[in-house]
Write a protein that holds these residues in place. Structure first.
Motif, PDB file in Angstrom:
ATOM      1  N   PRO A 142       0.732  -1.330  -0.077  1.00  0.00           N
ATOM      2  CA  PRO A 142      -0.110  -0.180  -0.622  1.00  0.00           C
ATOM      3  C   PRO A 142       0.852   1.599   0.098  1.00  0.00           C
ATOM      4  N   ASP A 143       1.928   0.925   0.432  1.00  0.00           N
ATOM      5  CA  ASP A 143       3.308   2.587  -0.205  1.00  0.00           C
ATOM      6  C   ASP A 143       3.826   2.558  -1.228  1.00  0.00           C
ATOM      7  N   GLY A 144       3.164   1.652  -2.272  1.00  0.00           N
ATOM      8  CA  GLY A 144       3.893   1.388  -3.430  1.00  0.00           C
ATOM      9  C   GLY A 144       5.415   1.221  -3.097  1.00  0.00           C
ATOM     10  N   SER A 145       5.776   0.213  -1.758  1.00  0.00           N
ATOM     11  CA  SER A 145       7.010  -0.615  -2.444  1.00  0.00           C
ATOM     12  C   SER A 145       6.280  -1.819  -2.867  1.00  0.00           C
ATOM     13  N   VAL A 146       7.810  -1.638  -3.646  1.00  0.00           N
ATOM     14  CA  VAL A 146       7.598  -2.955  -4.594  1.00  0.00           C
ATOM     15  C   VAL A 146       8.443  -4.584  -4.097  1.00  0.00           C
ATOM     16  N   GLU A 147       7.874  -5.418  -3.385  1.00  0.00           N
ATOM     17  CA  GLU A 147       8.861  -6.839  -3.120  1.00  0.00           C
ATOM     18  C   GLU A 147       8.755  -8.316  -3.951  1.00  0.00           C
ATOM     19  N   SER A 148       9.247  -9.022  -3.778  1.00  0.00           N
ATOM     20  CA  SER A 148       9.977  -9.843  -4.911  1.00  0.00           C
ATOM     21  C   SER A 148       9.505 -11.229  -3.699  1.00  0.00           C
ATOM     22  N   CYS A 149       8.511 -11.862  -3.544  1.00  0.00           N
ATOM     23  CA  CYS A 149       8.302 -13.062  -2.667  1.00  0.00           C
ATOM     24  C   CYS A 149       7.971 -14.682  -3.844  1.00  0.00           C
ATOM     25  N   TYR A 150       8.783 -15.398  -3.078  1.00  0.00           N
ATOM     26  CA  TYR A 150       8.851 -16.391  -3.073  1.00  0.00           C
ATOM     27  C   TYR A 150       8.035 -17.785  -2.978  1.00  0.00           C
ATOM     28  N   SER A 151       8.320 -18.723  -4.044  1.00  0.00           N
ATOM     29  CA  SER A 151       6.897 -19.395  -3.713  1.00  0.00           C
ATOM     30  C   SER A 151       7.203 -21.232  -4.619  1.00  0.00           C
ATOM     31  N   PRO A 152       7.826 -22.315  -3.838  1.00  0.00           N
ATOM     32  CA  PRO A 152       8.253 -23.418  -4.414  1.00  0.00           C
ATOM     33  C   PRO A 152       7.079 -24.248  -5.373  1.00  0.00           C
ATOM     34  N   SER A 153       6.131 -23.799  -5.549  1.00  0.00           N
ATOM     35  CA  SER A 153       4.893 -24.456  -6.387  1.00  0.00           C
ATOM     36  C   SER A 153       4.822 -23.429  -7.483  1.00  0.00           C
ATOM     37  N   LEU A 154       4.234 -23.698  -8.296  1.00  0.00           N
ATOM     38  CA  LEU A 154       2.823 -22.804  -9.431  1.00  0.00           C
ATOM     39  C   LEU A 154       1.683 -22.587  -8.252  1.00  0.00           C
ATOM     40  N   VAL A 155       1.079 -22.629  -7.637  1.00  0.00           N
ATOM     41  CA  VAL A 155       0.428 -22.498  -6.576  1.00  0.00           C
ATOM     42  C   VAL A 155      -0.301 -21.574  -6.751  1.00  0.00           C
ATOM     43  N   ILE A 156       0.425 -20.407  -6.457  1.00  0.00           N
ATOM     44  CA  ILE A 156       0.270 -19.095  -5.770  1.00  0.00           C
ATOM     45  C   ILE A 156      -0.819 -18.290  -6.995  1.00  0.00           C
ATOM     46  N   LYS A 157      -0.970 -19.383  -8.803  1.00  0.00           N
ATOM     47  CA  LYS A 157      -1.028 -19.025  -9.925  1.00  0.00           C
ATOM     48  C   LYS A 157      -2.759 -18.932  -9.036  1.00  0.00           C
ATOM     49  N   ASP A 158      -2.865 -20.211  -8.926  1.00  0.00           N
ATOM     50  CA  ASP A 158      -4.323 -20.754  -8.397  1.00  0.00           C
ATOM     51  C   ASP A 158      -5.138 -19.400  -7.440  1.00  0.00           C
TER      52      ASP A 158
END
Length: 95
Positions: free
Chosen positions: A11-27
């Protein structure tokens, strides 16, 4: 297992790259979509828990990186609980 990263804007405009060991994030997320903070937290909790469980099923132990990412998201979100209308934007996926 196919790993991926999902890039978010807090919400403050900062950007972060997050990790997932699986493509389930796409769901659970769609790039270009903003989610209310509570919804984002719930979706990320579920998705990263599933991702960790998939690693456990395949390798016999949960994915510590996924669990650390989940904790990192939870910690970062605390800064925005008093924000008037906190939303997190899913910028992109990287596979």
């Amino acid at each position: 297992m196919p790993e991926m990263r999902f890039n978010i804007r807090w919400p403050d405009g900062s950007v972060e790259s997050c990790y997932s060991p699986s493509l389930v994030i796409k769901d659970y997320f769609v790039p270009g979509t903003s989610y209310r903070l509570a919804d984002f937290l719930e979706r990320s909790r579920i998705a990263l828990t599933i991702a960790s469980d998939r690693v456990r099923a395949k390798y016999g132990k949960p994915c510590s990186r996924a669990l650390k990412q989940r904790a990192r998201i939870e910690d970062a979100a605390r800064a925005f609980v008093d924000h008037p209308h906190p939303e997190v934007n899913i910028i992109s996926f990287e596979e």
